[in-house]
Every structure is written in C-alpha cells, then in structure tokens.
Design an enzyme around this catalytic site. Structure first.
Site, mmCIF file in Angstrom:
data_model
loop_
_atom_site.group_PDB
_atom_site.id
_atom_site.type_symbol
_atom_site.label_atom_id
_atom_site.label_comp_id
_atom_site.label_asym_id
_atom_site.label_seq_id
_atom_site.Cartn_x
_atom_site.Cartn_y
_atom_site.Cartn_z
ATOM 1 N N LYS B 76 1.999 5.410 0.108
ATOM 2 C CA LYS B 76 1.113 4.320 0.542
ATOM 3 C C LYS B 76 1.223 4.227 2.059
ATOM 4 O O LYS B 76 2.331 4.359 2.607
ATOM 5 C CB LYS B 76 1.551 3.015 -0.120
ATOM 6 C CG LYS B 76 0.631 1.817 0.165
ATOM 7 C CD LYS B 76 1.114 0.562 -0.575
ATOM 8 C CE LYS B 76 0.173 -0.616 -0.368
ATOM 9 N NZ LYS B 76 0.640 -1.835 -1.069
ATOM 10 N N SER B 151 -2.957 -4.075 -3.849
ATOM 11 C CA SER B 151 -3.336 -3.382 -2.639
ATOM 12 C C SER B 151 -3.009 -1.874 -2.650
ATOM 13 O O SER B 151 -3.523 -1.131 -1.810
ATOM 14 C CB SER B 151 -2.629 -4.025 -1.443
ATOM 15 O OG SER B 151 -1.237 -3.825 -1.530
ATOM 16 N N SER B 175 0.818 -5.837 -6.285
ATOM 17 C CA SER B 175 0.126 -4.703 -5.654
ATOM 18 C C SER B 175 0.520 -3.327 -6.164
ATOM 19 O O SER B 175 -0.135 -2.340 -5.837
ATOM 20 C CB SER B 175 0.326 -4.740 -4.135
ATOM 21 O OG SER B 175 -0.517 -5.717 -3.568
#
Lengths: 487, 484
Positions: B76, B151, B175
């Site tokens: 990420k 997210s 997330s």
C-alpha cells in the site's frame, strides 16, 4: 500612588543530553546547518518519536533539587501551530500533567546591609522539545531553516508570581542558573541559548491583592537585559496607567539597543494550540526506584552544602554562600581545605579567604573559570599550610601565590626555598637584626622613648625592610618591645 | 502460478520450478495488462523489481533463504519504501521519494519478499471506496463499475485480480477488512501494537495498524509472521516474543464459542450479506462450534466517536505537510501564510480537508471537552463491551460491511453514508482488537461478501485457525474474478 511590581518567570533550560529528546540525533552546538537533523527531526512522513530517558532523568534531578513533586505518570501533549522551524506542525510538550509540580528556590537579593533572603515558589517544570531556527539574513529576501536545534530537550521551569522587583527576578534567575549547572542538567550557556527566560510582568496598587494585567517579555538571554527590560516595562506600565490607559495582555520583545520593550502580538492574536495527548507516546511513568536511582547519583545541593560549610568550617553565612555559588568553586574550596588541614578552623578560614579573595580576583581578571585555574587546590593548600605553620607570612604568601599562578614551581615549598622567603623566627637571628636596626635609627628610638608610639611602627617597618618581609611579625613585635622597654 | 498460495510459491521457488525473476515478470505483465482498467497500482518499476528478484534468486541458490524469499509483494502506498515514490494517494506527496524503509518493509525485504509496486489508496487512507485518491479511483475486479472498498482498495483489487500474490494494507477504521470483503479476500488487522507503525504514514496514530491482505488465512498467517515484531522506534509497539501465526492453523474447531453481537445482526445489514453470513455460521456449527448471543451495547456510538478521534489525530498528523521541507509547494505565493494556505489547499483533496476541519474543530478551545474527551470515554466503554463479550465467547463474528461493493460515485457526495459503510469495523480499532475479514459467499450482482472475525487481544493465531478451518471446508476464497 505606590505601585507594587509582580513578576513570574518562565525559564527554558536546555538539558545536557547527548541526543535529542525524541530522536537519536546529536545535540552538540555549532554544527553546520541541518547536519544534526535526522528523519525524525525533520518530520519525514511516517517517522515517530521515542522518548530519551536521559532527559527524564534530568527532570527528576531538578524535581529532587527543588523539592517538587515528581509525577508517577505524566503526559506528553501536542501543541499545534504552524511555523517553518517547527517541522511537525506541532511541538511535543507537557500540558495538563507536568513531570514536576511545586518546589521552591531560595534566593539572596541585594548587597551588604540591603541584603535579604527570600523563597520563590515554583509552579511546575515540564519536558518539551525545542524548535529549529529561522535564519533571515543571507538568503536574499527569503528565510533559511536550520533544524539542528529541533528536538533538543528543554525543561520549562515556571514560577508563581512571587517576585516583586527586577532585582528579585534577576536573583532568582541567577540562583536557578547556578542550580541547573550544579546538578549537571544544563550547561548554562546563555549566549548559545541554553538558558533563556521569559518574564511575566504586571503592576498593581500597593496593598491590592488582585493581580494586574501582565505582559510577557520574551527571550531574555542575559541577566543585564532582564534587569533593563523589567525596569523599562514597569516604568512603561505605571506611566500608561497614570495616563489613564489600560494594560492589554501582550507578548513583548526587549530591544537591547533602545533599551525598550515593544509588543509583538496581543491577546487577540493568541493562538489556539489545540493541545491533546500525543498518541505516538505512552504516558511517562516514573517509578520510585527510578527516582531513588537518580537521587543516589545527585551531588550535595548548594543549600545543604552552605549549611555544612557554616557548621563544619565555622564560616559566616556570607562566606559559605559565596563558596557555594557554583559547584566548581565549592569543590575547589573543599579540596583545598582538606589538603591544607581543615580540622583547624583557622586554616579553613584561610582557605576560604584565599579562594574568595586573591584566587577569585585573579580568575576574574583573567576571565577564567575556576575549573581552569592555573594553580590547583592542592598547590594553594600547600601554600596555606606554610602560612598556618608560620613558615611564611600572609604578605609573603602573595609573592608565593604569584609564582604558583605563573607556574614557576611545582609547589609553594619550592618557591619559598628558591626565593629564600622562609620567615625568620629564630630569636637570636632576629635580635641581631634588631640591634642593627636600632643602631641605624637612633632618632626613632629616641622618639619612642619620648612617648611617640608611631616611632615603634617605623622601627618595625625598617626591620621588615631589612629582612625583605621575612621576619616573623609577631616575634618582631615582642622582641622589639622587650628591647626598647626592657633597657 | 497466479492462483498459487504462498506455500506453493515458496515450494516452487525452492525447487527451482520457477525463479523469482520469472514469477515477478509474470505479475508485472499482468499489471501491465490489467492495471490500466483497475488502477490498482500507483507505482510500478520493472527494473527495481527484477533487480530485487535477481537478488532473491541468488539467495535461494546460495541456500538459507527464508520461506517467503523470492515471492513478489505489493505495498500500500502508505508504507515508506526507500527509493520509491511514496504518495499516500495524495498530490501533496506525489513527488515524494522516500529515503527510508518502513519497519514493515525492512522486515519483509529481509525475509526476501520482492517489491512488486505501490498500490493505490484513498488519500491519506481517508475513505471507504478508494475514490479519494489523487491518482483516480480503483475499480473492483469483480465488476469494474463498482468500488473495491477502501482505503486499501488498490491492494485489495491487485490481489483479487491476481496482479500480486499478496499485499500489505493498513486499517484505521476498517481499511483492510472492508476492501477485503468487497473484493473477496482475506485480510487481517492485528492487535494495536503488534505491527510497527514506523514508516507507515500516520492517519490516526492511536488506531492505525498495518496488516496482510491475501487470498487465504494461511497466506495471511505467513505474512503476518514476517511483518510483526517489536520495533524500538515505535513507542506504541509491543515488546512481545516473535510468533509463528501459522502454528495453530489446523487445530480443530470443536467447542469453539462464537459470539454474535445482537447489535450487528439488527437492522442495517443487506439481505444478501445476512444470507451469506448466516450460511457461514451454519458451516461453523457443522464443524462443532457453538454460537452465543453477546451484547456490544455501545457499538452504535463507535462511528460518531471515531469521527471525532480519527480526524482530531489526523488534523495534527497532517500538519507536517506544509510545503516547507518536502511535498507539494504552491508555485506562487505572496508570503509565508499564503504559502501554507495555497500549498495545502492545492495539495489536499476534499475528503482530507473535511477531516482536517473536523479534527481542528473538535480540538479547539471550548470544544475539546465536549467532543474529544467524550469520544475518548466512549472508546473506553466500547473496549469494556468487548471485554465483557469475550467472557462468553472465543471469537466474535458478524458481517464486515453492511452491503456488497457499491457503484463508483454512489456515495461520494454523501460523506455520512460513506462513513456508515465502516459501521461494523470501526469499534474494533477503537478497542485495539484484532479483526479479520474472510470471503463467505456472494451477494447481489455476484459480488463477494465478507465475514468478520474479531478476536481478543493477541488472539491472531486463534483467529487465523478459525478462518483457515473454514477455508478448508469451503472454496469461496479460491474464487477469482474473470480477467477483465
């Protein structure tokens, strides 16, 4: 109207740790800009603070030294504001629960007859990080940022509004300055910004118990400026009120060139710092064992040492106070007294006099710290031993001191031997010299016999001259008196 | 190979059936082909990846390389990776190349994993749909009209479309778990403090936690074992012995007590989600587990409490992005204040600004007690609720998300509707507990449904065991979307 001045001080003392309060970067002063700023100090994305326990140990030391309460659990908070030299956009400080609460500091104000002692109460002392520096010169209208100082540990020490004059404020600042150096938590270097004070100043009609509106004078980095700034500010406030004006709460700066203070920002621009507990740091927990560990390594405190000097060496409060002004002076004195034989209080008093007198004057003249004195406590003690045992007189000792200061010899005995300064205490030898002096000064002899006491002193002077000061003064007095009156 | 588990990849690499360079190339080619549609990656650097893969091959050849050596992994874009752009999905950091590796990246690199690229995400991890990214929305591989969740939507889409064998994510309010659910993956948010936050760009420090996103519980267990561990650079990192999170995977489930919070099964859950979750619970009962009803009476307060605490911390955490030292600086400005205003106005997107404003407001003088302190009290109550619930059960189960993946754009103008998509996940972060999402079926439109598992503190190994046994009995986790 009679006015009373009310002053409270906030002092930022830079703590003497090797690394910063929340990072491993060095805290040494004077490096090229930004070479001592690591990823944490420049607040790169993703970095986190880790508390330096050495900074906490300094705070504990301070708390013990002033008799404050050391919080078993205190909290680091974020003080949020934007400034280019504040890399994270917040300063990590302590807000609601500081590491040290309360405590006090004894101060002595004034000189001689006007001298008095007073105790200043402390509100709190808390740990926080310093910001970097903004440099406004040499950047062609732009500003440069040096983050070497960012993250340097500070102890902010806050007093109650206990001081009633600039003199008291300066006396407090000096006492605090001496104390933080004494306990080894701050180098006290004011030029480098290691010890800086903010003064909250207000005035009120004498007898009133309501505090006036205060103005805060920022960043006083010398005692002289503190005195000047407060004096000016007090005068300004009294005049303003006298002119029918009101004091508005404000932050002011002192300009050393004009000797004036001027407002930097008013209360209306006061920022909302949005303090909240820093979620990156756990509460600071201080165990009784940690406090005990710090306590065991603490030097004897100045107040305790002063009391002991008065008791053990029979020194006056003034002498004991002067000798405990700094730890280095106190240590020098004690080393000297121990080597000279302090069991005899007269010898201890001699040591005190020499340290506070000749040594101190010479150090001042040479702008030297006592730690850098060219003659060690042991050498001075060697000389004092010779005064105490009658080998030399106090007057001759000055010459020996000069020689030792100049590094002419390893010890006082060598100087005395090389220069033939040994006191003449042999009765036969002294009598022979007296004979010579009396023979050479018949007029003085006659005058003395005619009742002129002064003539006696003249004869002593001649005797001393003849022996280049080496004659034992006490013996000279006795023998001469015998000769003149006994015949 | 793209369907292979980490254990299978490890074996293939060890037996020289495939090299890390070949394996990495395979995934790089898939990225090249499919990423233009999915937008799952922000940064891909073929040369860097293949160089690292070459080193992994050399280490494997030399012997003594770790079990995961040579396996490609996507990060990420919130994890700082040395020499790689680390953008956090923001224009503010679009030009930021990290000079250092996050602790997690250091550990995974040391284990021999190969950096495949940096995945797209909601800007500064603020979002539940991956639509707030400066680099554009990510598409759900199961239906490109749908969002992947957020997210960590880029990581979820990348693994779901098999552009990467596994990925890292971060979870502040759901997330990892919510996008795992919406993309049909297994994702785990560890107990707060198990994975170091050093080098993970902070959103809400007291809630953020990194974790693995993969195809199975077993893969997650292997990755977590490599990611977790004490880090002295993170004061909230826990000094615990290193664990093998795969150690209990095969333990039987007989006697397992599953707590079902009545608040999670009340109204609000979509019918298709409820059906899939109920079926999963029936499967667990079949395996010998028993279900008990538990109460989390304060869970209804978790969303409002979260939207005080998380923005408060974020408003302060994001202050460092001021255009002074790195990141976006407005090209023109009149003075310092103007530089701050313009740089931040240009550098941050709407959702980030909204949260900075909320956070600044709740910390302001006169509002702090009414909002921030109240929210902290609620947080304590929520943690107490869980503590009580765990007196009656070993693991808590329920839906991960109230519905399946929604249309791109459906909620982007309604922040509150968006915030409610994390209604089941947020309480876990507030309490600091570990949580997982595992695929448990499909709902409307053939979109995946996630089952949430919540464990007690440090019960990751137990949770992974509970998830793994289910995955041994079902094949939801093996389903994959057809190539777009």
């Amino acid at each position: 109207m009679q006015w009373e001045v009310v002053i409270g001080l906030e002092t930022h003392a830079q703590l003497r740790t090797n690394s910063k309060i929340f990072s491993g970067a060095s805290t040494a002063f004077g490096a090229a800009p930004n070479v001592q700023a690591c990823a944490v100090d420049i607040a790169l994305p993703g970095v986190l603070p880790v508390l330096n326990r050495a900074a906490v140990a300094c705070a504990i030391r301070f708390g013990l030294a002033v008799g404050g309460a050391i919080a078993p659990r205190s909290i680091f908070a974020r003080k949020n504001y934007f400034y280019p030299d504040l890399p994270k956009g917040y300063q990590i400080s302590q807000y609601e629960i500081p590491v040290v609460s309360g405590g006090s500091l004894a101060i002595a104000v004034g000189q001689n007859d006007g001298r008095y002692e007073k105790t200043v109460q402390l509100t709190r002392a808390h740990l926080e990080e310093d910001a970097g520096k903004s440099l406004h010169e040499d950047f062609h209208g732009k500003s440069g940022i040096d983050l070497n100082r960012a993250g340097t540990p500070l102890l902010e020490i806050v007093t109650e509004p206990d001081m009633r004059s600039a003199a008291e404020a300066v006396a407090y600042a000096k006492a605090l300055h001496a104390l933080v150096q004494w306990i080894g938590i701050c180098d006290g270097n004011m030029q480098e910004g290691s010890f800086r004070c903010d003064a909250n100043v207000s005035v009120r009609p004498k007898g009133s118990d309501k505090l006036g509106t205060r103005r805060e004078i920022k960043n006083l980095n010398s005692f002289r400026f503190m005195q000047q700034a407060i004096d000016y500010e007090v005068k300004w406030q009294i005049e303003r009120i006298g002119d029918g004006g009101a004091i508005e709460q404000a932050t002011v700066l002192f300009d050393p060139d004009s000797g004036e203070t001027r407002a930097m920002r008013s209360k209306e621009d006061a920022q909302d710092y949005r303090y909240f507990p820093d979620p990156d740091l756990l509460p600071l927990e201080i165990s009784p064992a940690w406090i005990a560990e710090v306590k065991s390594a603490m030097p004897e405190l100045p107040a305790a040492m002063k009391d002991r000097f008065e008791r053990d060496y029979q020194l006056s409060a003034y002498d004991a106070g002067a000798l405990t002004a700094t730890l280095a002076t106190a240590r020098y004195f004690e080393d000297c007294a121990a080597a000279a034989g302090a069991a005899d209080v007269k010898t201890a008093k001699l040591c005190a006099n020499w340290v506070m007198g000749e040594l101190s004057a010479r150090l001042n003249a040479a702008e030297l710290d006592i730690a850098a004195a060219p003659l060690s406590a042991a050498r001075l003690a060697g000389m004092i031993r010779r005064i105490a045992d009658g080998t030399i007189s106090g007057k001759i000792a000055k010459e020996v001191f000069d020689a030792l200061w100049a590094g002419e010899a390893q010890d006082a005995d060598a100087v005395i031997e090389a220069r033939g300064l040994r006191q003449i205490s042999d009765t036969g030898a002294l009598e022979a010299i007296i004979d010579e002096v009396l023979a050479a000064n018949p007029k003085s002899v006659e005058e003395f016999r005619a009742g002129k006491e002064k003539a006696f002193n003249a004869l002593v002077g001649q005797l001393m001259k003849a022996t280049r000061g080496r004659a034992n003064p006490q013996q000279v007095n006795e023998l001469l008196k015998q000769r003149l009156t006994g015949e | 190979m793209i369907k292979a588990s980490l254990r299978e990849l490890s074996a293939a690499l060890a037996q020289k059936k495939i090299s890390s360079v070949e394996l990495s190339t395979l995934f790089l080619e898939r990225i090249e082909r499919l990423n233009p549609t999915l937008n799952a990656f922000i940064s891909v650097d073929r040369d860097k990846t293949l160089a690292q893969a070459g080193q992994a091959d050399a280490a494997i050849a030399a012997g003594g390389a770790g079990a995961l050596a040579g396996i490609p992994l996507a990060y990420k874009d919130i994890f700082c990776t040395e020499g790689w752009a680390t953008t956090c999905g923001s224009k503010m950091l679009a030009n930021f190349v990290s000079p250092y590796d996050a602790h997690v990246v250091q550990l995974l690199k040391a284990a021999g994993l190969v950096t495949l690229g940096k995945t797209n995400m909601d800007e500064f991890a603020m979002g539940s749909s991956n639509e707030t990214s400066f680099f554009g929305p990510v598409r759900n591989p199961w239906d490109t009209a749908k969002v992947p969740g957020g997210s960590s939507g880029g990581s979820a889409a990348a693994v779901a479309a098999r552009l990467a064998p596994a990925a890292t994510g971060t979870d502040t309010g759901g997330s990892i778990r919510q996008p795992a659910a919406l993309c049909g993956l297994t994702g785990l948010k560890p107990t707060y403090g198990v994975v170091s936050r050093y080098g993970m760009i902070a959103f809400a420090s007291s809630l953020d936690q990194g974790g693995p996103m993969a195809k199975s519980a077993e893969d997650c267990a292997l990755l977590l074992s490599a990611m977790a561990g004490f880090d002295p650079r993170d004061s909230t990192s826990l000094a615990r012995p290193v664990e093998d999170y795969a150690r209990d995977l095969d333990q039987p489930l007989a006697g397992l007590k599953i707590g079902l919070p009545r608040e999670f099964f009340a109204e609000g859950m979509a019918d298709d989600v409820r059906a899939a979750v109920d079926a999963a619970l029936a499967e667990y009962r079949k395996a010998g587990a028993v279900t008990v009803e538990v109460g989390l009476p304060n869970s209804g307060l978790s969303v409002p409490a979260y939207y005080v605490i998380a923005p408060a911390e974020a408003s302060s955490n994001l202050s460092r992005f001021d255009g002074v030292r790195y990141g976006h600086r407005a090209p023109e400005y009149s003075d310092l204040f103007d530089m701050y205003c313009k740089s931040r106005a240009q550098g941050f997107g709407a959702e980030v600004k909204r949260r900075i404003l909320i956070g600044t407001y709740v910390l302001s003088h006169g509002y702090y007690d009414a909002y921030y302190l109240q929210a902290q009290k609620i947080r304590r109550l929520i943690a107490d609720d869980f503590a009580q619930a765990f007196e009656h059960c070993d693991v808590i189960m329920g839906p991960t998300s109230p519905g399946v993946a929604f249309d791109v754009g459906a909620k982007s103008d309604d922040p509150v509707a968006m915030y409610l998509s994390d209604i089941y996940t947020i309480a876990v972060n507030l309490a600091g507990l570990p949580g997982m999402s595992i695929p448990c079926g499909f709902g409307a439109g053939g979109l995946p449904v996630g089952l949430q598992l919540i464990g007690n503190y440090f019960d990751e190994a137990r949770m992974l065991n509970v998830a793994h046994r289910y995955q041994q009995a079902t094949d939801w986790h093996l389903r994959m979307p057809e190539d777009i």
